[in-house]
Write an enzyme that holds these catalytic residues in place. Structure first.
Site, PDB file in Angstrom:
ATOM      1  CE  LYS A 176      24.159  37.221  45.987  1.00 44.18           C
ATOM      2  NZ  LYS A 176      25.444  37.733  46.223  1.00 44.18           N
ATOM      3  CD  GLU A 250      22.166  43.030  31.878  1.00 47.52           C
ATOM      4  OE1 GLU A 250      22.853  42.835  30.724  1.00 47.52           O
ATOM      5  OE2 GLU A 250      22.777  43.889  32.727  1.00 47.52           O
ATOM      6  CB  CYS A 284      26.961  44.202  30.637  1.00 44.78           C
ATOM      7  SG  CYS A 284      25.575  45.278  31.058  1.00 44.78           S
ATOM      8  CD  GLU A 382      30.736  41.057  29.745  1.00 38.05           C
ATOM      9  OE1 GLU A 382      30.113  41.994  29.619  1.00 38.05           O
ATOM     10  OE2 GLU A 382      30.454  40.053  30.225  1.00 38.05           O
TER      11      GLU A 382
END
Length: 478
Positions: A176, A250, A284, A382
């Site tokens: 996806k 992750e 990330c 973040e």
């Protein structure tokens, strides 16, 4: 414009169940550059059924690992011939500077295909061990049908951390892609058809969150492999936990680069320009907290500011561009919200701020904050954009403490003239990857993943292949 009106399911291009479409918008021009079907729950059902049949009844899981690895090697050859095309598509759909796409967005997925093809050629599927009553065969078998849910920032790289080992292991996969970046997956589907991978082994359905959750929850899926936000990862973990379904996650990061006093600043800044700002800050593993001692704090702030202002901001298709636009308007507004918050918290933007570089496109001004503390939101959350925060520390122990004072533990680095001492610092920082005088480059041969809220499990390396294998013990008498 790239227009697709079918989905890749069961080795065929099939009509979608619904009529809604996903429009891919250029982050630079804000114009439509692509259109694909918006997958539905019914499309996911069909894709899982195809993957399930290919796993339960098809030849792929019954082949030897070396045979599957050879097919993955053929896919790598096809990929290599089209990697320039892949790089261009990713730059078009999500705004990654073309130099970064040519350096990483396409070549690194190719490297992973080659690595896992080589690993699978020699990986021990069975080993015999002495048991209490006789020999025991320890066997590794594919986990089954895998749902690979990938984000928009490095779509092919993240996909290959899942697809390459899953294929070598003998799994079948439903991919996806993120709705922001579905176009690259269509090019990949063409390559898969050409490679000789059997029908149904790989299926691709671009869709939004609702259809994605339907896929993750599907009883026909044996394992979920996800990369994305920590909030989404928690939701996926709860679904998998309820169903006792395997998963690897992750997730986010807020990595710290520790600048020790003996560091050669010009050399460090040369590396940090990539480690901190790669992919327009949408990574990330980005080193977005720069830790500097009070002895050299002003000097480090100036060096970081000069490094950031040295980056050309502009059209991602221009090879001279170092920083392009963010992926979507919502991301632009989100990052600007953090810049506003940093100012309100008392940090000082010595570079950048809230003035946009261009009137058109989802650009933000690359920003460096000084006078920050580690308890500010800009230091803890973040941001996922070109925003760096320089934080002072008292001594080395304080630097390690600040680096570890985070909900995340994905990456980090230390910069010093003494590499042996740098290794000692690296061992004290609780992250899954780390670099001494360099950024950890996500080598396909080494495990990648994080501590704490940065995720569960590891990708890449032999550990990444093992994540797609179940272990079985077979004891026998005589």
């Amino acid at each position: 414009m790239l227009h697709h009106d079918t989905l890749f399911i069961g080795g065929d291009w099939v009509a979608p169940a619904g009529t809604d479409t996903i429009e891919v918008i250029s982050p630079h021009s804000e114009e439509v550059v692509g259109r694909v079907p918006d997958g539905t729950a019914a499309d996911m059902d069909r894709a899982v059924a195809a993957a399930r049949d290919a796993f339960d009844n098809g030849p792929w899981p019954q082949m030897t690992m070396a045979e599957r690895a050879a097919v993955v090697g053929r896919l790598a050859e096809i990929y290599e011939a089209r990697q320039a095309e892949m790089a261009g598509i990713i730059t078009t759909e999500m705004g990654s500077p073309i130099t970064f796409s040519q350096l990483a967005q396409a070549p690194q997925p190719l490297g992973m295909l080659k690595y896992f093809a080589g690993l699978g050629a020699t990986f021990p599927v069975e080993e015999e061990r002495p048991g209490l009553f006789g020999p025991v065969v320890v066997r590794r078998e594919p986990v089954g049908v895998v749902a690979a849910v990938v984000p928009w920032n490095v779509p092919q790289f993240v996909l290959m951390t899942k697809l390459a080992p899953a294929l070598v292991a003998g799994c079948t996969v439903v991919i996806k892609p993120a709705p922001e970046t579905p176009l690259d997956s269509y090019l990949l589907a063409e390559m898969i058809n050409e490679s000789g991978i059997p029908a149904g082994v790989v299926n691709i359905v671009a869709a939004g969150r609702e259809a994605g959750e339907h896929l993750i929850s599907h009883p026909g899926v044996d394992k979920v492999a996800f990369t994305g936000s920590t909030a989404a990862g928690r939701r996926i973990a709860s679904i998998c936990g309820e169903q006792l379904k395997r998963c690897t996650l992750e997730l986010g990061g807020k990595s710290a680069a520790i600048i020790l006093d003996d560091c050669d600043l010009p050399s460090a800044m040369g590396f940090l320009s990539m480690a901190s700002l790669m992919n327009n800050g949408q990574a990330c593993v980005a080193q977005t907290r720069i830790l500097a001692s009070r002895n050299r704090y002003d000097e480090v702030v100036q060096a970081v500011a000069e490094m950031v202002t040295g980056q050309q901001v502009g059209d991602p298709a221009d090879p001279a561009t170092g920083i392009g636009p963010l992926v979507a308007r919502r991301q632009q507004e989100r990052v600007e919200g953090y810049i506003r918050t940093g100012i309100e918290e008392g940090a000082k933007p010595v570079v950048g701020g809230l003035d946009r570089p261009y009137d058109r496109g989802w650009y933000v001004a690359p920003t460096v904050f000084a006078g920050a503390t580690n308890d500010m939101r800009i230091s803890r959350e973040e941001i996922f954009g070109p925003v760096l925060t320089v934080i002072p520390y008292e001594d080395e122990a304080d630097a390690v403490r600040i680096a570890n004072d985070s909900d995340y533990g994905l990456s980090g680095s230390v910069w010093t003239a003494d590499t042996d001492h740098g290794m000692d610092v690296a061992r004290r920082v609780r992250t899954g990857t780390y670099g001494v005088n360099m950024m950890h480059t996500l080598d396909p041969n080494t495990p990648f993943g994080g501590f704490k809220a940065s995720g569960l499990g590891r990708e890449l390396g032999p550990e990444g292949l093992a994540a797609y294998l179940e272990t079985k013990s077979i004891a026998r008498l005589g």
